[in-house]
Scaffold this motif. Sequence first.
Motif, short mmCIF file in Angstrom:
data_model
loop_
_atom_site.label_atom_id
_atom_site.label_comp_id
_atom_site.label_asym_id
_atom_site.label_seq_id
_atom_site.Cartn_x
_atom_site.Cartn_y
_atom_site.Cartn_z
N UNK A 144 0.85 -1.19 0.00
CA UNK A 144 0.00 0.00 0.00
C UNK A 144 0.88 1.24 0.00
N UNK A 145 0.67 2.13 -0.98
CA UNK A 145 1.46 3.35 -1.12
C UNK A 145 0.56 4.54 -0.79
N UNK A 146 0.94 5.30 0.24
CA UNK A 146 0.07 6.33 0.81
C UNK A 146 0.71 7.71 0.69
N UNK A 147 -0.03 8.66 0.12
CA UNK A 147 0.47 10.03 0.01
C UNK A 147 -0.65 11.04 0.11
N UNK A 148 -0.30 12.31 0.37
CA UNK A 148 -1.32 13.35 0.48
C UNK A 148 -1.46 14.18 -0.79
N UNK A 149 -0.73 13.81 -1.85
CA UNK A 149 -0.83 14.51 -3.12
C UNK A 149 -1.86 13.81 -4.02
N UNK A 150 -2.99 14.48 -4.26
CA UNK A 150 -4.01 13.89 -5.14
C UNK A 150 -3.47 13.74 -6.55
N UNK A 151 -2.64 14.69 -6.98
CA UNK A 151 -2.08 14.62 -8.33
C UNK A 151 -1.28 13.34 -8.51
N UNK A 152 -0.37 13.08 -7.60
CA UNK A 152 0.49 11.89 -7.70
C UNK A 152 -0.31 10.60 -7.59
N UNK A 153 -1.16 10.50 -6.58
CA UNK A 153 -1.92 9.28 -6.36
C UNK A 153 -2.83 8.98 -7.54
N UNK A 154 -3.56 9.98 -8.02
CA UNK A 154 -4.53 9.73 -9.09
C UNK A 154 -3.90 9.61 -10.47
N UNK A 155 -2.71 10.18 -10.65
CA UNK A 155 -1.99 9.92 -11.90
C UNK A 155 -1.44 8.51 -11.91
N UNK A 156 -0.97 8.04 -10.77
CA UNK A 156 -0.42 6.69 -10.70
C UNK A 156 -1.50 5.62 -10.81
N UNK A 157 -2.67 5.89 -10.24
CA UNK A 157 -3.73 4.87 -10.32
C UNK A 157 -4.53 4.96 -11.62
N UNK A 158 -4.15 5.93 -12.48
CA UNK A 158 -4.77 6.03 -13.79
C UNK A 158 -6.04 6.84 -13.84
N UNK A 159 -6.44 7.41 -12.72
CA UNK A 159 -7.69 8.18 -12.69
C UNK A 159 -7.53 9.54 -13.36
N UNK A 160 -6.33 10.14 -13.21
CA UNK A 160 -6.07 11.44 -13.82
C UNK A 160 -4.98 11.29 -14.88
N UNK A 161 -5.08 12.02 -15.99
CA UNK A 161 -4.02 11.98 -17.01
C UNK A 161 -2.80 12.78 -16.56
N UNK A 162 -1.67 12.53 -17.18
CA UNK A 162 -0.44 13.27 -16.88
C UNK A 162 0.09 13.88 -18.17
N UNK A 163 0.18 15.22 -18.20
CA UNK A 163 0.64 15.92 -19.39
C UNK A 163 2.06 16.49 -19.23
N UNK A 164 2.53 16.60 -17.98
CA UNK A 164 3.86 17.17 -17.76
C UNK A 164 4.94 16.13 -18.05
N UNK A 165 5.90 16.50 -18.88
CA UNK A 165 6.94 15.59 -19.32
C UNK A 165 7.77 15.04 -18.16
N UNK A 166 8.13 15.95 -17.21
CA UNK A 166 9.00 15.49 -16.12
C UNK A 166 8.25 14.55 -15.17
N UNK A 167 6.94 14.77 -15.00
CA UNK A 167 6.16 13.88 -14.14
C UNK A 167 5.93 12.52 -14.82
N UNK A 168 5.71 12.56 -16.12
CA UNK A 168 5.53 11.30 -16.87
C UNK A 168 6.79 10.44 -16.76
N UNK A 169 7.95 11.09 -16.75
CA UNK A 169 9.21 10.34 -16.62
C UNK A 169 9.28 9.66 -15.26
N UNK A 170 8.80 10.34 -14.20
CA UNK A 170 8.79 9.74 -12.87
C UNK A 170 7.82 8.57 -12.80
N UNK A 171 6.66 8.72 -13.45
CA UNK A 171 5.69 7.62 -13.48
C UNK A 171 6.31 6.39 -14.11
N UNK A 172 7.00 6.58 -15.24
CA UNK A 172 7.66 5.45 -15.91
C UNK A 172 8.71 4.83 -15.00
#
Length: 217
Positions: A144-172
């Motif tokens: 279980x991975x727990x954080x207080x950033x909705x952006x990070x959590x929902x981008x990782x779980x696929x609920x929100x899209x990611x358009x920022x290049x540097x964040x997409x690199x972190x997701x990969x």
Amino acid sequence: MQVRMELTYRTKKGLETIFSSDMMQAGQAIVIAEDMEKTGRIKQLTFIDSNEGSWTYKQLKKYMEEIKTEPHDIIVYFDGGFDLKTNKAGLGCVIYYEQNEKAYRIRKNALVEGLVSNNEAEYAALHLGLTELELLGAHHLPVTLVGDSKVVIHQLDGEWPCYEKELAAWIDRIERKLEQLGITPTYKNVSRKMNREADQLATQALQEIEITSHRER
């Protein structure tokens, strides 16, 4: 690992109904199931994990015996902070796990440069937590991975899209690490208050206070 119990209960007069429990730790579910079996009124019992996988009593008990000596029931809290004045980021992670019937906690932070935003610091903090799991030897299990950033959590779980290049690199990077370790993630978003330990570690990192701790709880 967390599971819920699904069971068919039969009364003395032969009436039957189906019950489903809340999610709970697998070890607790086994204890409850053993106690309920003593009534002699449980016709069918199944355990369902967080990925909707189905387990029999024997399968779950065997699995719990096999992982007893390995790190398991792992929860990773992470948080990142970014200082616009210094362009430095503070990363914090707290890992709770069990091994050999004992409970442990790891606390780790880091001060890093080269990041450009608070969201990127959040991703870097999660990656720091996964690196600690790798050093711990955790592999091929749910985490279980727990954080207080909705952006990070929902981008990782696929609920929100990611358009920022540097964040997409972190997701990969994070997804590669998860695949490498064989970890099945469950993402959970909480308030900053519920993520206080990781938040404090990130703040201490920005203050150049280094924290590394690994002890029994």
